[in-house]
Design a protein around this motif. Structure first.
Motif, mmCIF file in Angstrom:
data_model
loop_
_atom_site.group_PDB
_atom_site.id
_atom_site.type_symbol
_atom_site.label_atom_id
_atom_site.label_comp_id
_atom_site.label_asym_id
_atom_site.label_seq_id
_atom_site.Cartn_x
_atom_site.Cartn_y
_atom_site.Cartn_z
ATOM 1 N N ASP A 22 0.574 -0.845 0.207
ATOM 2 C CA ASP A 22 -0.023 -0.493 -0.185
ATOM 3 C C ASP A 22 1.074 0.986 0.396
ATOM 4 O O ASP A 22 0.801 1.590 -1.052
ATOM 5 C CB ASP A 22 -1.125 0.361 1.283
ATOM 6 N N ILE A 47 2.866 2.535 -3.179
ATOM 7 C CA ILE A 47 1.086 2.464 -4.235
ATOM 8 C C ILE A 47 0.550 3.994 -4.023
ATOM 9 O O ILE A 47 0.620 5.126 -4.588
ATOM 10 C CB ILE A 47 0.022 1.690 -4.672
ATOM 11 N N LEU A 48 -0.152 3.957 -2.623
ATOM 12 C CA LEU A 48 -0.477 5.371 -2.162
ATOM 13 C C LEU A 48 0.441 6.523 -2.024
ATOM 14 O O LEU A 48 0.505 7.554 -1.843
ATOM 15 C CB LEU A 48 -1.304 5.417 -0.906
ATOM 16 N N ALA A 58 0.849 11.142 -12.079
ATOM 17 C CA ALA A 58 -0.072 12.526 -12.247
ATOM 18 C C ALA A 58 -0.170 13.627 -12.215
ATOM 19 O O ALA A 58 0.183 14.821 -12.308
ATOM 20 C CB ALA A 58 -1.088 12.688 -11.278
ATOM 21 N N ILE A 109 -11.924 16.965 4.424
ATOM 22 C CA ILE A 109 -12.221 15.739 4.990
ATOM 23 C C ILE A 109 -11.980 14.452 5.172
ATOM 24 O O ILE A 109 -12.011 13.301 5.514
ATOM 25 C CB ILE A 109 -13.202 15.547 3.310
ATOM 26 N N ASP A 110 -10.296 14.488 5.660
ATOM 27 C CA ASP A 110 -9.724 13.565 6.054
ATOM 28 C C ASP A 110 -9.507 12.295 5.300
ATOM 29 O O ASP A 110 -10.202 11.144 5.666
ATOM 30 C CB ASP A 110 -10.027 13.016 7.674
ATOM 31 N N ALA A 111 -8.753 12.305 3.999
ATOM 32 C CA ALA A 111 -8.803 11.269 3.514
ATOM 33 C C ALA A 111 -7.502 11.345 3.052
ATOM 34 O O ALA A 111 -6.322 12.402 3.303
ATOM 35 C CB ALA A 111 -9.939 11.320 2.491
ATOM 36 N N SER A 112 -7.365 10.603 1.707
ATOM 37 C CA SER A 112 -6.060 10.059 1.261
ATOM 38 C C SER A 112 -5.249 11.775 0.395
ATOM 39 O O SER A 112 -5.893 12.113 -0.234
ATOM 40 C CB SER A 112 -5.608 9.181 0.288
ATOM 41 N N GLY A 136 -4.093 11.081 -3.073
ATOM 42 C CA GLY A 136 -5.636 10.733 -3.924
ATOM 43 C C GLY A 136 -5.924 11.946 -4.086
ATOM 44 O O GLY A 136 -6.581 12.719 -5.276
ATOM 45 N N SER A 137 -6.231 13.103 -3.133
ATOM 46 C CA SER A 137 -7.067 14.201 -3.170
ATOM 47 C C SER A 137 -5.985 14.808 -4.411
ATOM 48 O O SER A 137 -6.856 15.670 -5.102
ATOM 49 C CB SER A 137 -7.070 14.922 -1.864
ATOM 50 N N CYS A 188 -4.210 13.910 -6.591
ATOM 51 C CA CYS A 188 -4.531 14.141 -7.955
ATOM 52 C C CYS A 188 -6.065 14.244 -8.534
ATOM 53 O O CYS A 188 -6.440 14.712 -9.752
ATOM 54 C CB CYS A 188 -4.366 12.075 -7.788
ATOM 55 N N ALA A 189 -7.146 13.799 -7.648
ATOM 56 C CA ALA A 189 -8.514 14.477 -7.822
ATOM 57 C C ALA A 189 -8.545 16.051 -8.145
ATOM 58 O O ALA A 189 -8.838 16.082 -9.396
ATOM 59 C CB ALA A 189 -8.976 14.296 -6.527
ATOM 60 N N ALA A 208 -5.351 17.362 -9.232
ATOM 61 C CA ALA A 208 -5.216 17.530 -11.002
ATOM 62 C C ALA A 208 -5.677 17.352 -11.873
ATOM 63 O O ALA A 208 -6.235 18.363 -13.316
ATOM 64 C CB ALA A 208 -3.821 17.028 -10.820
ATOM 65 N N GLY A 209 -6.731 17.025 -12.096
ATOM 66 C CA GLY A 209 -7.271 16.324 -12.933
ATOM 67 C C GLY A 209 -8.929 17.006 -12.596
ATOM 68 O O GLY A 209 -9.223 17.672 -14.180
#
Lengths: 370, 365
Positions: free
Chosen positions: A117, A120-121, A211, A252-255, A258-259, A261-262, A264-265
């Motif tokens: 993990d 990847i993360l 990304a 929102i207390d998340a990765s 990942g955030s 990346c989101a 950037a998208g």
């Protein structure tokens, strides 16, 4: 709060370092090479870890960067064998390296920090707590120093070889004839990508670095036609994405990766839609405008062909356009509006229009040029 | 090695996946879209997470539906980016791959916070684990494989035409957009069902390797697809068997190792492969050297009465690089040259003269 600022600083350094080689990868149509390299550096890290049994040694970075370059070399070897196309060669080598790495982790190193993990993360959230202290003085997070170093190296490479890179990117033949050695530049660039992936690997993981290498330069590409502007813009866009992404992740207390990346998208989509020159909306608008321009020209020709003295008023009415030209009523009104505005036609009476002398010229020119 | 029930289930599932990826990979490779598999596999992750978040249900049908929808969305976005901007295919793939996957990991961390949910089931999609497969999964995979096979058989002609010559397909009245869409959906399906066994990252190999291996051995699409299916099934079965007989050997990476090995062997040893090409080149270079030795001897002898007049090998070296002793002996064994006097003097035989004349006429004409 300090930790968040540290994360933002590290993130910005990562995205700035990634955007520089990213611009050239995109222009050289080798964007997927970053995906390949970022996955296969894992093999170098695992192998070196198994030899020296520690995760905190610069040797790991050397080994990982070397595997990155090895991926490039092997891929090019496969392509040179002429048995395989470029994309297939890329897609075969890096999963193989990755698979070997995963098997080695499972066989010899299970339970170490190198778990899948983390690979990847990434774990940028912990980066601020891993600090560099020299003789008791806290010099800040190691990640920041590492990424800062990579940023300096990438910037140096860019500024030293800017014109060589530019020429060999846009016209490799010209570069060869000017004596620039495009292959050497190619490996230099790949070395930068490799180094960036390795350094970022610990901080943001394999996917986010892809990304950050591809998306901000792609966004910048949609905004400008100049290489220098593109590099500067992509660094800026990368930093904006980072700050927004980290902020959103904290809320929102998340990765965090990942955030980022989101974000950037999201930024890419916004630019894709609203870019003043290449944006989807601007393009649709231009298309529409051209349709109306062309239709107004057709209108002048239609009027011109029916210009004899005892003219049939019907031919000059909006009704005629909907019947003969098969235009919808609203579209006819737009075309007439455009034609009136450009002084092609003027209102003749309540329902009909007539050509102006200028409109007649337009029609004549149009007929002659076809 | 113990072949018990779970292993048999895993073998069935892996075999089916090998077969479908064998078929679909042929299309992907021939269309030069090899990296699409990689991108779509990554793009499936947010779909799996969303499906789980919305239903809180881990049944494969729901997760695969989610994966399908974002997979297809990813594919559509890739095409849109390529068509509507100046960005090239590789950039479009990279953007979709990394952004979708990033969103996927973002959603995974949100799922982790739901107290009732164990994320364990979703993790298998990242790295793939055939041994966690249940018989229901095999039924589902079997059903989807059946659909893929049926569509390929029904649309064989159309797909073939589309891949080799899209322009021609259009003139033949094939609804290219529809056929393209069908092929896209099939590709996404084949990728999605493979995720559970080999995982997101390694799915790339499954979408390339069988077809690349097959392409080295055959030139017809039908035989290529058959060989590709055999390679796919064989490697998947071998991978699962290996991983079930040793500890700490995950199935996905093992399959990738096996199939990469098959590709390497095919590239090296196929009739047109690297080694065959090298040998051919060697034989050709040797033939050229021998030919030039013969013609040089002939030209040198023209200044003498006897056309078989021998010359010192040193003279030949001046004219012709290094005519090695081995080459001369080979020529002598073929009856084309003779040694006169001491070992260093060589002259043509009658057969050698005929051959030299042939060579010289051939090269001058």
């Amino acid at each position: 709060m300090m930790a968040i600022i540290d994360i933002m600083i590290i993130g910005c350094l990562v995205s700035a370092a990634a955007a520089i080689p990213g611009c050239f990868l995109i222009l050289r149509r080798m964007a997927m090479m970053s995906d390949a390299i970022s996955h296969s550096v894992l093999l170098g890290i695992v192998v070196m870890f198994l030899i020296i049994r520690t995760l905190h040694s610069p040797l790991l970075i050397v080994a990982a960067a070397a595997t990155g370059l090895m991926t490039v070399v092997l891929t090019e070897l496969l392509i040179a064998s002429k048995r395989i196309k470029r994309d297939a060669a890329i897609g075969l080598i890096f999963p193989l390296f990755f698979a070997i790495a995963i098997i080695m982790i499972n066989q010899f190193a299970s339970g170490v920090h190198l778990d899948q993990d983390a690979v990847i993360l990434g774990e940028i959230a912990f980066a601020p707590f891993h600090r560099w202290t020299v003789m008791g003085v806290d010099l800040g997070p190691v990640g920041a120093w590492l990424m800062g170093g990579v940023l300096v190296i990438n910037t140096l490479f860019l500024t030293l070889f800017y014109k060589e890179l530019m020429v060999s990117t846009f016209d490799s033949l010209l570069a060869t004839s000017m004596g620039f050695r495009p292959r050497l530049l190619h490996y230099g660039l790949m070395g930068c990508v490799s180094l960036t992936c390795v350094a970022a690997f610990n901080v943001v993981g394999t996917i986010l670095i892809v990304a950050l290498i591809i998306t901000p330069p792609a966004s910048a590409y949609l905004l400008t036609n100049r290489l220098s502007t593109m590099v500067v813009l992509s660094v800026g866009i990368g930093c904006v994405c980072t700050v927004l992404g980290v902020g959103a992740a904290v809320v929102i207390d998340a990765s965090i990766a990942g955030s980022m990346c989101a974000m950037a998208g999201l930024v890419f989509i916004l630019i894709f839609l609203f870019s003043p020159e290449h944006g989807l909306i601007k393009k649709a608008y231009n298309q529409r405008r051209k349709t109306i321009q062309f239709s107004a020209m057709l209108l002048t020709i239609q009027f011109f062909n029916h210009r004899h003295p005892n003219r049939n008023p019907f031919e000059f009415s909006i009704k005629n356009l909907t019947d003969h030209m098969r235009w919808s009523e609203s579209f006819s009104k737009k075309v007439i509006g455009y034609a009136v505005q450009n002084n092609f036609i003027v209102q003749h009476d309540a329902a009909t229009y007539r050509l102006t002398p200028f409109g007649e010229e337009v029609a004549k020119n149009a007929i002659q040029s076809t | 090695m113990v072949i018990d029930y779970p292993v048999i289930v895993a073998l069935m599932g892996a075999g089916l996946i090998g077969a479908t990826s064998g078929m679909i990979s042929c299309y992907a490779v021939l269309k030069e879209q090899s990296l699409l598999g990689d991108a779509i596999a990554h793009a499936a992750l947010p779909g799996i997470c969303l499906a789980f978040l919305l239903t809180l249900n881990k049944s494969p049908i729901i997760l695969l539906t989610g994966a399908m929808s974002t997979g297809i969305l990813g594919m559509v976005l890739i095409t849109t980016i390529i068509r509507k901007t100046l960005l090239k295919e590789d950039t479009a793939l990279g953007i979709i791959l990394s952004i979708f996957f990033g969103i996927g990991t973002f959603l995974l961390t949100i799922i982790q916070k739901i107290p009732t949910s164990r994320q364990a089931g979703l993790d298998t999609y990242l790295f793939g684990n055939a041994s966690s497969m249940l018989i229901q999964d095999v039924y589902l995979i079997g059903g989807m494989s059946l659909v893929i096979v049926m569509v390929i058989i029904l649309c064989w002609k159309e797909f073939k035409c589309m891949i080799f010559d899209p322009g021609h397909a259009q003139t033949q009245g094939i609804a290219t957009i529809k056929v393209e869409l069908f092929l896209t959906i099939l590709t996404v399906m084949a990728i999605i069902i493979g995720l559970q066994t080999v995982g997101v990252i390694l799915m790339s190999t499954m979408m390339i390797a069988p077809a690349i291996a097959a392409k080295q051995w055959c030139r017809r699409l039908s035989t290529m697809m058959m060989v590709s299916v055999i390679v796919g099934v064989g490697s998947c079965l071998a991978g699962v068997l290996l991983s079930s007989s040793y500890d700490h050997l995950p199935s996905g990476p093992t399959i990738v190792l096996v199939i990469s090995g098959v590709v390497l062997v095919s590239i090296l040893f196929s009739p047109n492969g690297t080694i065959a090409t090298l040998i051919q080149g060697y034989i050709q270079r040797r033939q050229i050297k021998m030919d030039s030795i013969l013609s040089n001897l002939y030209i040198l002898a023209q200044t003498h009465k006897d056309r078989r007049h021998p010359h010192n090998i040193q003279t030949l070296m001046v004219l012709n690089g290094v005519p090695s002793q081995k080459l001369m002996i080979k020529l002598r064994d073929d009856g084309l040259v003779d040694q006169h006097g001491d070992a260093d003097h060589w002259g043509l035989t009658d057969r050698g003269i005929t051959r030299a004349i042939q060579i010289l006429e051939g090269s001058s004409s």
